[in-house]
Design a protein around this motif. Structure first.
Motif, PDB file in Angstrom:
ATOM      1  N   ARG A 502       0.828  -1.208   0.000  1.00 39.04           N
ATOM      2  CA  ARG A 502       0.000   0.000   0.000  1.00 39.04           C
ATOM      3  C   ARG A 502       0.862   1.258   0.000  1.00 39.04           C
ATOM      4  O   ARG A 502       0.650   2.169  -0.790  1.00 39.04           O
ATOM      5  CB  ARG A 502      -0.911  -0.013   1.243  1.00 39.04           C
ATOM      6  N   VAL A 503       1.850   1.298   0.887  1.00 46.76           N
ATOM      7  CA  VAL A 503       2.664   2.513   1.018  1.00 46.76           C
ATOM      8  C   VAL A 503       3.870   2.458   0.082  1.00 46.76           C
ATOM      9  O   VAL A 503       4.252   3.467  -0.512  1.00 46.76           O
ATOM     10  CB  VAL A 503       3.124   2.705   2.480  1.00 46.76           C
ATOM     11  N   GLY A 504       4.456   1.271  -0.059  1.00 44.34           N
ATOM     12  CA  GLY A 504       5.666   1.153  -0.864  1.00 44.34           C
ATOM     13  C   GLY A 504       5.471   1.566  -2.310  1.00 44.34           C
ATOM     14  O   GLY A 504       6.326   2.231  -2.904  1.00 44.34           O
ATOM     15  N   THR A 506       3.424   3.741  -3.534  1.00 45.75           N
ATOM     16  CA  THR A 506       3.335   5.196  -3.630  1.00 45.75           C
ATOM     17  C   THR A 506       4.688   5.865  -3.364  1.00 45.75           C
ATOM     18  O   THR A 506       5.057   6.831  -4.037  1.00 45.75           O
ATOM     19  CB  THR A 506       2.259   5.722  -2.661  1.00 45.75           C
ATOM     20  N   LEU A 507       5.431   5.356  -2.391  1.00 48.85           N
ATOM     21  CA  LEU A 507       6.749   5.945  -2.127  1.00 48.85           C
ATOM     22  C   LEU A 507       7.667   5.759  -3.330  1.00 48.85           C
ATOM     23  O   LEU A 507       8.448   6.645  -3.684  1.00 48.85           O
ATOM     24  CB  LEU A 507       7.373   5.320  -0.876  1.00 48.85           C
ATOM     25  N   LYS A 510       6.833   8.346  -6.017  1.00 45.82           N
ATOM     26  CA  LYS A 510       7.410   9.669  -5.759  1.00 45.82           C
ATOM     27  C   LYS A 510       8.898   9.682  -6.061  1.00 45.82           C
ATOM     28  O   LYS A 510       9.434  10.647  -6.615  1.00 45.82           O
ATOM     29  CB  LYS A 510       7.158  10.066  -4.304  1.00 45.82           C
ATOM     30  N   ILE A 531      12.995  -0.172  -0.621  1.00 46.68           N
ATOM     31  CA  ILE A 531      11.540  -0.370  -0.637  1.00 46.68           C
ATOM     32  C   ILE A 531      11.200  -1.622  -1.441  1.00 46.68           C
ATOM     33  O   ILE A 531      10.387  -2.454  -1.023  1.00 46.68           O
ATOM     34  CB  ILE A 531      10.817   0.851  -1.250  1.00 46.68           C
TER      35      ILE A 531
END
Lengths: 602, 239
Positions: A502-504, A506-507, A510, A531
């Motif tokens: 979920r977060v990886g 998106t990171l 960026k 990541i």
């Protein structure tokens, strides 16, 4: 014809699907199709009729990309935007539509006539650019077709009255082998079951070396055997065909289902499986993007019922009762993962389940369930008739038989290629007329990025396994754009269940944007790797574990993509400091040079 | 017959059907976790409890214990992965520990201390999220939600109310309230609900009191989470 009221639309779905909340997703898809959104009154009707909380309904609408709580335009246009479509002008197509129709991508026109947006690969990479209108695919939208679509939308012509040739999809079969050449009569596999019995056919499957064609390559006889042995109420097992072909760049299951003979074989393979494992219900989970195949497939099911190949005492085998229902997907790649698919069949958000237990012991509604894909069921139906040796005659020791590949990208002849397992990438590139190839992306966005010095590698479970996606990039392409496109895809498709995915995703998005802008420092590349490797190790399912592969592969095998764009500074912040001061400038009414930072940050 | 597996070299007994986490907890061994609470069906979503079992990375809370399994948990590389996961949770939401009423009673903070996380490292996402103050006794602060779904499970399975759910997907996944308005005040959520007591972070906060126990003397200020356990088991210490 005026649109039904929300209550009527919901009522129609309740009549069609019954009062079982397992079918809730199918009912929501029906309301979305009828009304262009799922209004409050329909939600209340379902709450009351099915006894489910509204949070569950909202949770579904929020999860599936093709469901909407707020009204969409009468014509809901989604331009396919996988990297292959991008290379064939999907962005220009969307911009042209936006300009001609006065509706920017991502918005709905004020008069409610249309919504315009992007969607991931819709299985048309060999005839890109392509788009969906209210879920129906239109391929090869070049200049004249674009004008045609614009005119039809502006004339407010009901979709049913659009010229049928717009929706004609080419098969583009370029190379046939075992599966595509086999001449086997309809019903022959079930006749073989009747003649030989399930035990004997299980041995044939075992001897044939047939492995699942969805990518993981699990032995078919083993899988069916596990399900067959799993305790279940009398014949209450389930057979599911995974036709949620969402991997970017693949379209061979679409071609197979488009061909009536192959579609018949797919259903026959499912029925054969049911007869062998002892199942009474079957599902075809058809991705929403293949909406245009629904009616032909329903007709084929009806034909099979009429012919005694589905229903009661199938093929004259006493007590062999089995039928198949088609469930549609609604824009969620993760539902191609077998346990997420089962959740979706049960009318839930497509979060992958914990395994064990595996679906073969606890699947749909807790019942032992076989999940295989379209190509696998077709192969199984043929092996049952043609025998193990026929299948073993092609392929390698560990990968018997053939694989159907969806070839797209920079080549003269995109389309479907069936090869014996063990074929080299170079052979495929030569056959499809690819020149000056920089990289092959095999197995889709979740697959591997292969540089030219590895083109002698083979398509086989023991080397490069694939569900069939084969995307070609020549030297003119910027592979970083490919990597970013795939990463954007995973940002869109992550189910959000587990932290690393979920977060990886998106990171990474960026950080990749920072690389692309030329703002990345070496430590940003370390971050990408950190990541990516974390996602590989700790994700809940295969989506999270494979999402970072193209980043990690290109960092290793195409390091110049990143190195040549690095900033010469040791550290660049992840945000634009000068832009962050814009509020302060606005508040103080200043915009003179001294109210700006020099350059682009510290 | 009691079976055993090894956890970082220690012999851990278990009964058939228990997970690695169940057996470790029973033996008093700590494996970091946030979405797990033995009262509820394990979920395996935070991934903090990922261990290496016979060389394979698995979530301890959902993986069955097996005789002879060799489980590694407290190793430098696994702890480094946990720090990265914690950093992801911190940058994903808006976690401002110094200004948070839950500081010191917050399991996210406590596990981060335990795993040696010093800074968030990753780029903050700074999502724009709302506060819901509609309920007379509770504030919902979505800024701090880590999507563990403990409240969802507790309200559904223990309270039989189904007050919470999850909508959206991917980075847009978010907690929702089961009411047409989406407001907690329009549900039958109650201070005595189990769901009111299981939040490991400061997303579900009681109203009408603050800083009753000063920061510095709170649960995890006194002892590390590895000794104290889950915040859900220490509700009395927070009032």
């Amino acid at each position: 014809m005026s649109a039904p009221s929300p209550e009527q639309a919901a009522g129609t779905q309740l009549e069609r699907w019954g009062s079982d909340s397992d079918n809730l997703l199918q009912m929501l898809i029906g309301v979305q199709a009828a009304l262009g959104h799922i209004p409050e009154a329909a939600i209340r009707r379902f709450e009351a009729a099915l006894g489910v909380g509204r949070a569950r309904i909202e949770g579904l609408i929020g999860f599936y990309a093709f469901l909407h709580h707020r009204p969409r335009g009468r014509f809901d246009i989604r331009v396919a935007d996988n990297i292959i479509e991008r290379m064939r002008g999907s962005r220009e197509l969307a911009e042209a539509l936006a300009g001609r129709l006065g509706c920017p991508p991502g918005e709905t026109r004020v008069d409610g006539r249309l919504s315009l947006g992007y969607t991931p690969c819709i299985g048309m990479s060999d005839q890109a650019p392509a788009l969906l209108v209210n879920g129906y695919a239109i391929p090869a939208v070049e200049h004249a077709r674009l004008e045609q679509v614009v005119a039809l939308v502006e004339a407010n012509t009901p979709l049913a009255d659009w010229p049928p040739e717009l929706f004609e999809v080419a098969l583009n079969i370029q190379r046939k082998d075992l599966l595509l050449e086999a001449a086997v009569e309809d019903g022959a596999a079930l006749a073989a079951l009747k003649a030989s019995g399930a035990d004997a056919l299980m041995q044939v499957l075992e001897a044939s070396g047939l492995r699942g064609r969805g990518g993981a390559g699990f032995g078919l006889a083993r899988k069916w055997g596990f399900c067959r042995q799993a305790p279940a109420e009398a014949k209450r097992r389930v057979v599911v065909c995974n036709a949620d072909e969402g991997e970017p760049g693949t379209f061979k299951d679409r071609v197979l289902m488009q061909d009536p003979q192959q579609a018949a074989r797919m259903f026959e393979g499912m029925t054969l499986c049911a007869g062998m494992v002892g199942a009474d219900s079957g599902f075809l989970y058809l991705r929403g993007e293949y909406r245009n195949l629904l009616e032909p497939l329903e007709r084929e099911l009806q034909r099979r019922r009429d012919a005694g190949l589905l229903g009661k005492n199938i093929a004259g085998i006493a007590g062999f009762d089995f039928d198949i229902a088609i469930h549609l997907g609604a824009g969620a790649y993760i539902c191609g993962e077998e346990s997420a698919l089962i959740e979706s069949l049960e009318g839930k958000r497509g979060n992958p389940r914990d395994r064990p237990p595996f679906p073969v012991t606890r699947g749909y509604l807790g019942r032992p369930t076989v999940v295989n894909n379209v190509e696998t069921f077709i192969a199984a139906a043929l092996v049952a008739v043609q025998g193990a040796d026929w299948h073993r005659a092609r392929g390698t020791e560990h990968s018997a038989g053939t694989k159907i590949l969806s070839v797209s990208g920079d080549c003269a002849r995109p389309g479907i290629y069936e090869y014996p397992f063990g074929v080299t990438l170079q052979q495929i590139l030569d056959d499809c007329g690819a020149a000056d190839t920089q990289a092959v992306q095999i197995a889709g966005a979740a697959g591997r990025t292969i540089p030219p010095d590895e083109f002698q590698r083979r398509v086989a479970f023991e080397d490069l396994g694939t569900a069939g996606s084969f995307m070609i990039f020549d030297q003119s392409r910027d592979l970083l754009e490919m990597v970013r496109n795939f990463n954007d895809f995973f940002v869109h498709e992550s189910c959000g269940f587990c932290t690393p995915c979920r977060v990886g995703t998106t990171l990474m998005q960026k950080t990749l944007a920072k690389v692309s802008r030329g703002h990345a420092a070496p430590m940003d590349l370390d971050t990408l790797r950190r990541i990516g490797e974390l996602m590989r190790r700790t994700s809940h399912c295969g989506l999270g574990a494979t999402a970072p592969l193209s980043v990690l592969d290109t960092l290793d095998k195409f390091p110049a993509l990143y190195r040549d764009r690095l900033s010469d500074r040791g550290f660049v912040p992840g945000f634009d400091l000068d832009a962050a001061l814009s509020e302060a400038r606005a508040a103080s009414g200043r915009d003179d040079p001294r109210a700006h930072l020099e350059g682009d940050g510290v | 017959m009691i079976e055993h597996f090894s956890l970082d070299g220690k012999r851990i007994p278990f009964q058939p059907g228990q997970t690695i986490m169940d057996a470790a907890m029973q033996a008093g061994e700590y494996i970091p976790h946030l979405c797990h609470n033995p009262e509820f069906r394990p979920r395996g979503s935070c991934r903090l409890c990922v261990v290496r079992a016979n060389g394979r990375s698995v979530a301890a809370c959902t993986s069955p214990a097996r005789e002879g399994l060799e489980v590694e948990s407290d190793t430098p590389d696994i702890q480094a992965d946990r720090r990265s996961l914690l950093q992801m949770l911190f940058v994903e939401g808006n976690h401002l520990c110094p200004a948070c009423e839950k500081s010191g009673n917050c399991q996210l903070q406590a596990v981060a201390y335990y795993c040696g996380m010093l800074a968030p490292d990753f780029t903050h996402l700074y999502p724009v999220r709302e506060l819901d103050g509609s309920h007379p006794d509770f504030v919902l602060d979505f800024n701090r939600c880590i999507l563990c779904e403990l409240c969802v499970r507790a309200s559904r399975d223990a309270d039989a109310k189904g007050v919470f759910g999850i909508s959206g997907r991917g980075i847009g996944a978010h907690l929702i309230v089961n009411a047409p308005s989406g407001k907690l005040g329009d549900t039958d959520f109650d201070p005595h609900d189990r769901a009111a007591q299981v939040c490991p972070v400061g997303a579900i906060l009681p109203k009408h009191k603050g800083y009753d126990v000063p920061i510095g003397r709170r649960i995890y200020d006194r002892k590390p989470v590895s000794l104290v356990g889950d915040v859900a088991d220490h509700q009395e210490d927070m009032s």
